[in-house]
Design a protein around this motif. Sequence first.
Motif, mmCIF file in Angstrom:
data_model
loop_
_atom_site.group_PDB
_atom_site.id
_atom_site.type_symbol
_atom_site.label_atom_id
_atom_site.label_comp_id
_atom_site.label_asym_id
_atom_site.label_seq_id
_atom_site.Cartn_x
_atom_site.Cartn_y
_atom_site.Cartn_z
ATOM 1 N N ILE A 87 0.838 -1.204 0.000
ATOM 2 C CA ILE A 87 0.000 0.000 0.000
ATOM 3 C C ILE A 87 0.870 1.250 0.000
ATOM 4 N N LYS A 88 1.916 1.259 0.817
ATOM 5 C CA LYS A 88 2.797 2.434 0.885
ATOM 6 C C LYS A 88 3.520 2.658 -0.437
ATOM 7 N N SER A 89 3.924 1.576 -1.093
ATOM 8 C CA SER A 89 4.591 1.716 -2.389
ATOM 9 C C SER A 89 3.662 2.378 -3.405
ATOM 10 N N PHE A 90 2.394 1.988 -3.371
ATOM 11 C CA PHE A 90 1.415 2.597 -4.279
ATOM 12 C C PHE A 90 1.187 4.064 -3.927
ATOM 13 N N MET A 91 1.145 4.374 -2.640
ATOM 14 C CA MET A 91 0.925 5.759 -2.231
ATOM 15 C C MET A 91 2.105 6.661 -2.612
ATOM 16 N N HIS A 92 3.313 6.137 -2.552
ATOM 17 C CA HIS A 92 4.474 6.897 -3.037
ATOM 18 C C HIS A 92 4.317 7.208 -4.520
ATOM 19 N N TYR A 93 3.808 6.238 -5.248
ATOM 20 C CA TYR A 93 3.580 6.397 -6.681
ATOM 21 C C TYR A 93 2.534 7.480 -6.945
ATOM 22 N N MET A 94 1.538 7.595 -6.065
ATOM 23 C CA MET A 94 0.442 8.542 -6.265
ATOM 24 C C MET A 94 0.795 9.956 -5.819
ATOM 25 N N GLU A 95 1.892 10.130 -5.102
ATOM 26 C CA GLU A 95 2.267 11.469 -4.635
ATOM 27 C C GLU A 95 2.371 12.465 -5.777
ATOM 28 N N TYR A 96 2.913 12.023 -6.891
ATOM 29 C CA TYR A 96 3.151 12.933 -8.017
ATOM 30 C C TYR A 96 2.028 12.885 -9.050
ATOM 31 N N ARG A 97 1.201 11.865 -8.984
ATOM 32 C CA ARG A 97 0.094 11.768 -9.934
ATOM 33 C C ARG A 97 -1.144 12.528 -9.461
ATOM 34 N N VAL A 98 -1.342 12.582 -8.138
ATOM 35 C CA VAL A 98 -2.500 13.303 -7.583
ATOM 36 C C VAL A 98 -2.003 14.190 -6.432
ATOM 37 N N PRO A 99 -1.392 15.318 -6.734
ATOM 38 C CA PRO A 99 -0.859 16.193 -5.681
ATOM 39 C C PRO A 99 -1.936 16.690 -4.717
ATOM 40 N N SER A 100 -3.183 16.770 -5.169
ATOM 41 C CA SER A 100 -4.256 17.269 -4.297
ATOM 42 C C SER A 100 -4.505 16.338 -3.112
ATOM 43 N N ALA A 101 -4.097 15.071 -3.216
ATOM 44 C CA ALA A 101 -4.307 14.101 -2.129
ATOM 45 C C ALA A 101 -3.042 13.906 -1.297
ATOM 46 N N LEU A 102 -2.120 14.875 -1.376
ATOM 47 C CA LEU A 102 -0.816 14.707 -0.726
ATOM 48 C C LEU A 102 -0.929 14.529 0.781
ATOM 49 N N GLU A 103 -1.788 15.297 1.428
ATOM 50 C CA GLU A 103 -1.929 15.191 2.886
ATOM 51 C C GLU A 103 -2.466 13.814 3.284
ATOM 52 N N GLN A 104 -3.447 13.338 2.566
ATOM 53 C CA GLN A 104 -3.998 12.009 2.837
ATOM 54 C C GLN A 104 -2.929 10.939 2.630
ATOM 55 N N ILE A 105 -2.143 11.088 1.558
ATOM 56 C CA ILE A 105 -1.102 10.111 1.253
ATOM 57 C C ILE A 105 -0.042 10.095 2.350
ATOM 58 N N ARG A 106 0.331 11.259 2.843
ATOM 59 C CA ARG A 106 1.350 11.330 3.896
ATOM 60 C C ARG A 106 0.864 10.696 5.192
ATOM 61 N N GLN A 107 -0.409 10.799 5.463
ATOM 62 C CA GLN A 107 -0.959 10.138 6.654
ATOM 63 C C GLN A 107 -0.849 8.615 6.534
ATOM 64 N N LEU A 109 1.416 7.043 4.640
ATOM 65 C CA LEU A 109 2.837 6.709 4.695
ATOM 66 C C LEU A 109 3.386 6.751 6.119
ATOM 67 N N ALA A 110 2.715 7.479 7.002
ATOM 68 C CA ALA A 110 3.172 7.585 8.383
ATOM 69 C C ALA A 110 2.748 6.395 9.245
ATOM 70 N N LEU A 111 1.912 5.521 8.709
ATOM 71 C CA LEU A 111 1.470 4.363 9.487
ATOM 72 C C LEU A 111 2.667 3.459 9.793
ATOM 73 N N PRO A 112 2.844 3.068 11.040
ATOM 74 C CA PRO A 112 4.024 2.266 11.405
ATOM 75 C C PRO A 112 3.840 0.790 11.081
ATOM 76 N N VAL A 113 4.957 0.127 10.840
ATOM 77 C CA VAL A 113 4.923 -1.327 10.719
ATOM 78 C C VAL A 113 4.837 -1.925 12.113
ATOM 79 N N LYS A 114 4.343 -3.129 12.182
ATOM 80 C CA LYS A 114 4.180 -3.779 13.480
ATOM 81 C C LYS A 114 5.428 -4.587 13.810
#
Length: 339
Positions: A87-107, A109-114
């Motif tokens: 999921i994080k790999s896909f969200m990194h990919y979307m950072e530049y394709r949908v800049p308007s969702a950057l804040e949502q994407i960063r949230q 990406l901030a989710l920790p691994v267990k």
Amino acid sequence: MTPIAPHISAFLQQRLPIECGASDNTCESYSYAFKLLFEYASNILKIPPSQLQLEQIDAQLIVDFLGYLETTRGNGPNSRNTRLAAIKSFMHYMEYRVPSALEQIRQVLALPVKKTDSRLVKHLTVEELQAILDAPVPITRSGIRDRAMLHLCFAGALRVSELTGLQTADLTLQPNASVIIHGKGRRQRCLPLWKETASAVLAWLAVRGKNLTPELFLNARGEQMTRAGFEYILRKHVKTAAKRCTSLATKRVSPHVLRHTCALTVLQATKDIRKVSLWLGHASMQTTEMYTRVDPSAKLEALESVIAPKLRTGRFKATDKLIASLKVQSVMRRKKLQE
């Protein structure tokens, strides 16, 4: 709102295999992760997966999805972290394709691994391994195939994907038997084969026939052996072997347990963790170090080379029962006086 379907298709078909050069196994793993995610989101949001929007896949939904994996599906922390990595790999990919969702994407990406427990790897004893290798009866086509698969899986410390992906062209039987393994991260390694393993593979090639399928091991339909197919074969023969070696009845034997058993066999024979790493095709020595925790031989060598501290000697004297009872009575009288 941003439909997610075209972006996930571009990610799985263009970004991963072509731009990143990811292996087929990685692409398959990521695809399965998104299948689980979209089915979960569709069920929660009550809309078809094809109509999901990027903005709906927020951090809270993903947290709930990860919890669903562990509680409902029974996945362990490692599987949970693997899905999150996709999921994080896909969200990194979307950072530049949908800049308007950057804040949502960063949230997201901030989710920790267990964190995961660092447990000793499971492995088989010599008797248990031999019982499993002897379980297939080599008088039928399937028995000869199963014997070759089990011997090769153990001898090469193969992952399931490496075993099922082996092709006949990867084998060299003369003058010295060896096999080229296509491992994770597109890393190849060439391993020699024991005479027993080579004999088992030769016997399978003799009955395999001139099938046009390039893969070495085939199922009953003449197609490439699948991961699920080999896992079924292994379970079947472990059940048979448990009648001869009863300790197998309490063990869960997966293909990776055969890999761990081979790794420990090589470690005990060579006492060299570097050779184990090369044999298993690990990218880092740190991954291989887990086998040193379960192998006691290295610790015994260290124990024998260190001078142990001296032990103070003495004789234990049991307290006389009469004296002990008098001491108890004395303590009780003092307590009464204090009250």
